[in-house]
Write an enzyme that holds these catalytic residues in place. Structure first.
Site, short mmCIF file in Angstrom:
data_model
loop_
_atom_site.label_atom_id
_atom_site.label_comp_id
_atom_site.label_asym_id
_atom_site.label_seq_id
_atom_site.Cartn_x
_atom_site.Cartn_y
_atom_site.Cartn_z
N GLU A 1 -1.94 -10.89 -11.83
CA GLU A 1 -2.60 -9.91 -10.96
C GLU A 1 -3.98 -9.50 -11.46
O GLU A 1 -4.96 -9.51 -10.71
CB GLU A 1 -1.73 -8.66 -10.83
CG GLU A 1 -0.59 -8.77 -9.87
CD GLU A 1 0.03 -7.42 -9.61
OE1 GLU A 1 -0.42 -6.72 -8.68
OE2 GLU A 1 0.97 -7.05 -10.35
N GLY B 1 0.81 -1.22 0.00
CA GLY B 1 0.00 0.00 0.00
C GLY B 1 0.83 1.26 0.00
O GLY B 1 0.33 2.34 0.30
N SER B 2 2.12 1.15 -0.36
CA SER B 2 3.02 2.31 -0.32
C SER B 2 2.88 3.19 -1.55
O SER B 2 3.31 4.34 -1.53
CB SER B 2 4.47 1.83 -0.22
OG SER B 2 4.84 1.12 -1.39
N ASP C 1 3.80 -0.94 -13.30
CA ASP C 1 4.66 -1.45 -12.24
C ASP C 1 5.35 -2.74 -12.64
O ASP C 1 6.52 -2.98 -12.31
CB ASP C 1 3.85 -1.67 -10.95
CG ASP C 1 3.26 -0.40 -10.39
OD1 ASP C 1 3.78 0.69 -10.73
OD2 ASP C 1 2.28 -0.48 -9.63
N LEU D 1 4.49 2.49 -4.26
CA LEU D 1 5.73 2.32 -5.00
C LEU D 1 5.72 1.08 -5.88
O LEU D 1 6.77 0.65 -6.37
CB LEU D 1 6.92 2.26 -4.04
CG LEU D 1 7.21 3.56 -3.27
CD1 LEU D 1 8.42 3.38 -2.37
CD2 LEU D 1 7.43 4.72 -4.22
N GLY D 2 4.57 0.46 -6.04
CA GLY D 2 4.48 -0.69 -6.93
C GLY D 2 5.00 -1.97 -6.31
O GLY D 2 5.40 -2.90 -7.03
N SER D 3 5.00 -2.05 -4.98
CA SER D 3 5.62 -3.21 -4.32
C SER D 3 4.89 -4.51 -4.63
O SER D 3 5.53 -5.57 -4.77
CB SER D 3 5.69 -2.98 -2.80
OG SER D 3 4.41 -2.75 -2.26
N SER D 4 3.56 -4.48 -4.75
CA SER D 4 2.83 -5.71 -5.02
C SER D 4 3.19 -6.28 -6.39
O SER D 4 3.46 -7.48 -6.53
CB SER D 4 1.32 -5.46 -4.93
OG SER D 4 0.94 -5.11 -3.61
#
Length: 324
Positions: free
Chosen positions: A124, A86-87, A136, A89-92
């Site tokens: 996804e 949920g940052s 991302d 920054l595309g972490s998922s």
């Protein structure tokens, strides 16, 4: 899907990590180590691992179906990321790309970056039905600073920027990331943006078209080495982004942004869908430490970052608790 999209994207030195390790007990273990979540069960029962581990389960299902059809390999899949979920920054998506790369290494299969990005997107957005875009996945697979074009027929064209190295060095020294401390689910914001677009909501459509034009203008400014113009376009893009949905910003985020502007930042924006997560700012490098102190006063965490030229990579580890 309707008008085509354009994004200017930079990969930074915060990483998503995945490890795949063989087991000899016929079971599968899924572990999101940074979130304290894990599940262990029969290899054929991964679908029962729960919603919080759906990314791991989805990648396991897709990759084993692709590379070991008709089987359910016993293995441990462990993931963690350098930034919280949920940052913005595309972490998922980076995590999905990392898992795809790890499974490719595990099964000794080679995929090009474009193939890994496309596969991660499908897992996804199609397999798991998670709302969002596709920049991302391509950023994580390729790395670097890119202009990405998303065509109406689903094709993705990536262009690496021809920015002089000294300009990129100056850009790195000018960037500040600020984590608001608020993690958020992007799906609701993305759903509102999509709904506004389908309805042809004038403000939202204006914002979306301006963002596209701004991405192209920012590419030109960066390749010309004009960071002052780049920052001004970043600032304008933040205003345009807020037109697309109601929850992009908040009173607290607006307060932070205005304080940063008053301090002297050239431009900034929220990363990702908005509503929380990370904000980024561009400032004269000689004032960067002062900005970090100012932002820390709002209760979040401020830091610099480096651009990351390399994309996803994987390797085989031998004789460390078994092959991975």
């Amino acid at each position: 899907d309707q008008f085509g999209g354009v994004v200017l994207n930079a990969a930074i030195d915060l990483f998503a990590h995945a490890s795949v390790q063989s087991r000899d007990d016929g079971r599968v273990r899924l572990e999101a180590a940074d979130r304290g979540l894990d599940w262990t069960g029969p290899a054929g029962g991964v679908a029962d691992s729960g919603a919080e581990l759906r990314l791991l389960a989805g990648v396991y299902a897709r990759m084993t179906a692709a590379f070991a059809p008709g089987t359910a390999p016993a293995l441990s899949l462990t993931t963690y990321a350098d930034c919280p979920p949920g940052s913005g920054l595309g972490s998922s998506s980076a995590l999905v790309v990392a898992m795809v790369a790890a499974f490719c290494r595990y099964f000794d299969r080679e995929l090009a970056p474009v193939e890994m990005a496309r596969l991660a997107f499908e897992i996804e957005r199609q397999d798991l039905g998670l709302a969002g875009g596709r920049q991302d996945q391509y950023a994580a697979a390729y790395g670097g600073v890119s202009l990405m074009r998303f065509e109406t027929d689903g094709r993705v064209a990536r262009e690496a920027l021809t920015t002089p190295p000294d300009v990129l060095e100056e850009l790195e020294e000018s960037l500040v990331l600020y984590f608001t401390g608020v993690s958020r689910e992007s799906a609701a914001i993305i759903a509102e943006q999509s709904d506004n677009m389908r309805k042809g909501a004038p403000r939202s459509m204006e914002g979306l078209h301006k963002l596209k034009a701004g991405a192209l203008a920012m590419r030109e400014a960066l390749e010309a080495g004009d960071l002052a113009r780049f920052g001004a376009l970043l600032d304008a893009g933040w205003a345009d982004k807020k037109l697309t949905a109601s929850a992009i910003s908040s009173a607290a985020m607006d307060e932070v942004y205005e304080a940063a502007k008053a301090f002297g930042v050239i431009g900034g924006k929220v990363s990702g869908a908005g509503g929380g997560g990370f904000m980024m700012f561009l400032i004269d490098p000689t004032r960067r430490e002062g900005l970090k102190r100012l932002l820390a006063g709002f209760g979040g965490q401020a830091q610099g970052c480096r651009l990351e030229a390399a994309g996803v990579r994987s390797w085989l580890v031998r004789n460390v608790g078994g092959d991975r």
